[in-house]
Design an enzyme around this catalytic site. Structure first.
Site, PDB file in Angstrom:
ATOM      1  CB  SER A   1      -0.930  -0.423   1.368  1.00 26.81           C
ATOM      2  OG  SER A   1      -1.745   1.699   1.157  1.00 26.81           O
TER       3      SER A   1
ATOM      4  CE1 TYR B   1      -3.767  -2.166   6.081  1.00 26.63           C
ATOM      5  CE2 TYR B   1      -3.584   0.497   5.228  1.00 26.63           C
ATOM      6  CZ  TYR B   1      -3.422  -1.288   4.618  1.00 26.63           C
ATOM      7  OH  TYR B   1      -4.018  -1.432   3.718  1.00 26.63           O
TER       8      TYR B   1
HETATM    9  N1  LIG Z   1      -8.712  -0.858  -0.390  1.00 29.87           N
HETATM   10  C1  LIG Z   1      -7.804   0.611  -0.525  1.00 29.87           C
HETATM   11  O1  LIG Z   1      -8.114   1.411  -0.710  1.00 29.87           O
HETATM   12  C2  LIG Z   1      -6.547  -0.002  -0.527  1.00 29.87           C
HETATM   13  C3  LIG Z   1      -4.831   0.853  -0.468  1.00 29.87           C
HETATM   14  C4  LIG Z   1      -4.602   0.128  -0.566  1.00 29.87           C
HETATM   15  C5  LIG Z   1      -3.926  -0.879  -0.244  1.00 29.87           C
HETATM   16  N2  LIG Z   1      -4.618  -1.952  -0.298  1.00 29.87           N
HETATM   17  C6  LIG Z   1      -5.066  -3.717   0.121  1.00 29.87           C
HETATM   18  O2  LIG Z   1      -5.093  -4.307  -0.742  1.00 29.87           O
HETATM   19  C7  LIG Z   1      -6.012  -6.138  -0.701  1.00 29.87           C
HETATM   20  C8  LIG Z   1      -7.242  -5.622  -0.914  1.00 29.87           C
HETATM   21  O3  LIG Z   1      -8.120  -4.869  -0.034  1.00 29.87           O
HETATM   22  P1  LIG Z   1      -9.316  -4.499  -0.848  1.00 29.87           P
HETATM   23  O4  LIG Z   1      -8.823  -2.996  -1.305  1.00 29.87           O
HETATM   24  O5  LIG Z   1      -9.349  -5.207  -1.469  1.00 29.87           O
HETATM   25  O6  LIG Z   1     -10.413  -5.043   0.281  1.00 29.87           O
HETATM   26  P2  LIG Z   1     -11.488  -5.728   0.733  1.00 29.87           P
HETATM   27  O7  LIG Z   1     -12.486  -5.370  -0.329  1.00 29.87           O
HETATM   28  O8  LIG Z   1     -11.980  -6.321   1.858  1.00 29.87           O
HETATM   29  O9  LIG Z   1     -11.211  -7.167  -0.254  1.00 29.87           O
HETATM   30  C9  LIG Z   1      -9.761  -8.113   1.099  1.00 29.87           C
HETATM   31  C10 LIG Z   1     -10.032  -9.481   0.875  1.00 29.87           C
HETATM   32  O10 LIG Z   1      -8.975  -9.773   1.844  1.00 29.87           O
HETATM   33  C11 LIG Z   1      -9.651 -11.077   2.703  1.00 29.87           C
HETATM   34  N3  LIG Z   1      -9.842 -11.795   3.589  1.00 29.87           N
HETATM   35  C12 LIG Z   1      -9.235 -10.165   4.637  1.00 29.87           C
HETATM   36  N4  LIG Z   1      -8.452 -11.283   5.888  1.00 29.87           N
HETATM   37  C13 LIG Z   1      -8.597 -13.347   5.286  1.00 29.87           C
HETATM   38  C14 LIG Z   1      -8.170 -13.585   5.781  1.00 29.87           C
HETATM   39  N5  LIG Z   1      -7.855 -13.877   7.311  1.00 29.87           N
HETATM   40  N6  LIG Z   1      -7.733 -15.502   4.797  1.00 29.87           N
HETATM   41  C15 LIG Z   1      -8.240 -14.634   3.426  1.00 29.87           C
HETATM   42  N7  LIG Z   1      -8.579 -13.982   2.578  1.00 29.87           N
HETATM   43  C16 LIG Z   1      -8.864 -13.090   3.401  1.00 29.87           C
HETATM   44  C17 LIG Z   1     -11.107 -10.717   1.881  1.00 29.87           C
HETATM   45  O11 LIG Z   1     -11.612 -12.228   2.021  1.00 29.87           O
HETATM   46  P3  LIG Z   1     -12.828 -12.992   2.814  1.00 29.87           P
HETATM   47  O12 LIG Z   1     -13.435 -11.680   4.046  1.00 29.87           O
HETATM   48  O13 LIG Z   1     -13.326 -13.817   2.057  1.00 29.87           O
HETATM   49  O14 LIG Z   1     -12.124 -13.809   3.835  1.00 29.87           O
HETATM   50  C18 LIG Z   1     -11.087 -10.095   0.606  1.00 29.87           C
HETATM   51  O15 LIG Z   1     -11.175 -11.257  -0.248  1.00 29.87           O
HETATM   52  C19 LIG Z   1      -5.428  -5.882   1.204  1.00 29.87           C
HETATM   53  O16 LIG Z   1      -4.476  -6.772   1.401  1.00 29.87           O
HETATM   54  C20 LIG Z   1      -4.821  -4.114   1.919  1.00 29.87           C
HETATM   55  O17 LIG Z   1      -4.214  -4.188   2.732  1.00 29.87           O
HETATM   56  C21 LIG Z   1      -6.102  -1.547  -0.152  1.00 29.87           C
END
Ligand SMILES: NC(=O)c1ccc[n+]([C@@H]2O[C@H](COP(=O)([O-])OP(=O)(O)OC[C@H]3O[C@@H](n4cnc5c(N)ncnc54)[C@H](OP(=O)(O)O)[C@@H]3O)[C@@H](O)[C@H]2O)c1
Length: 265
Positions: A160, A173
């Site tokens: 991130s 975080y």
């Molecule tokens: N959105 C942003 O602004 C942003 C910015 C920078 C980085 N990121 C990073 O991008 C990644 C994806 O985030 P996103 O934005 O796509 O959020 P999201 O829509 O909430 O997706 C998160 C995913 O991670 C899975 N997950 C969470 N805990 C888990 C566990 N214990 N075991 C297996 N799967 C798990 C969730 O699936 P289940 O709940 O079904 O397990 C879901 O598929 C994360 O690492 C986040 O930190 C996001």
């Protein structure tokens, strides 16, 4: 004087029949990466806790494939938790059992939690550190382990901008995402010489379930965006597809993708 001829540039890789494992595939960025890879012809093992969501995604991709996507790859839904070593090991093994190899590992599962340090809930810290750091390490241990024998493969770690720039309310975080960036680059140095391409992707604000899971108070997003248009998961998926299509000798080590108008972090 004899004409100097440039060697021909190697073409981008064809993802058709490549095999990928995507963690966090049930939503947001992982879901979009799954879609992008399947549309490019790769087979994708999807891993997350919500099996129903991944099965729906698989059905949606199969429907799309019927409507003119003959070249589409297949999907496999693998339910599990990245914090559980047995689940991660089984997901890698089931991918190998199903398709015989692993070419692309997308270590993406994770979540956020922003709170002033002294007001934070230690249980949320622990769950986040276990997911974003320990779960990432497990994913890489078993996923990369499966690639080393063949001496090729692409690994993408979702860090991130919070893994580059610390912010108030971000101690935990940002700590997990600085760890993700460090883990990925350390791994790159270990396995790059063995033929594995490692990419860290560092998104800015992406609209997904992330904000709801992190229980963001309403002031956080506007403060980050300052009126800028946020990213969507597909914007990140396209950058990931770019990285994994590079020829074997090209390592795209780090990709930062912010909304154009997002100045900070
Ligand atoms: N959105 C942003 O602004 C942003 C910015 C920078 C980085 N990121 C990073 O991008 C990644 C994806 O985030 P996103 O934005 O796509 O959020 P999201 O829509 O909430 O997706 C998160 C995913 O991670 C899975 N997950 C969470 N805990 C888990 C566990 N214990 N075991 C297996 N799967 C798990 C969730 O699936 P289940 O709940 O079904 O397990 C879901 O598929 C994360 O690492 C986040 O930190 C996001």
């Amino acid at each position: 004087m004899a004409e100097q001829r440039q060697p021909a540039a190697r073409p981008l890789a064809d993802l058709h029949e490549r095999v990928a494992l995507v963690t966090g595939a049930s939503s947001g960025i992982g879901e979009a990466i799954t879609e992008e890879l399947v549309r490019a012809g790769a087979h994708v093992a999807m891993f997350a806790r919500r099996g129903d969501r991944m099965r729906q995604l698989g059905e949606r991709m199969a429907e799309e494939a019927k409507l003119g996507g003959e070249h589409y790859g297949e999907t496999l839904a693998l339910t599990g938790d990245v914090r559980e070593e047995a689940d991660v090991r089984a997901a890698v093994q089931r991918t190998l059992d199903h398709w015989g190899k692993l070419d692309i590992l997308i270590a993406n599962a994770g979540f956020g939690y922003r709170m002033p340090l002294v007001d934070s809930d230690p249980a949320r810290w622990k769950a986040m550190i276990d997911t974003n750091v320990y779960g990432l390490l497990l994913t890489l241990k078993y996923g990369v382990g499966a690639m080393l024998e063949r001496g090729s493969g692409n690994v993408v770690v979702t860090s991130s901008v919070a893994g580059r720039v610390p912010t108030p309310r971000g101690s935990a975080y940002c700590g997990t995402k600085f760890a993700a960036t460090a883990i990925a680059d350390s791994l790159r140095q270990e396995v790059g010489p063995k033929g594995i391409q490692v990419t860290t992707i560092e998104p800015g604000v992406v609209i997904s379930e992330f904000q709801a899971v992190a229980e963001y108070p309403p002031d956080i997003l506007p403060a980050m965006l300052q009126g800028a248009e946020p990213l969507m998961p597909l914007d990140i998926a396209r950058a990931v597809a770019f990285a994994v299509q590079q020829p074997a000798h090209v390592g795209i080590n780090e990709i930062v993708v912010r909304p154009t108008g997002q100045a900070h972090p």
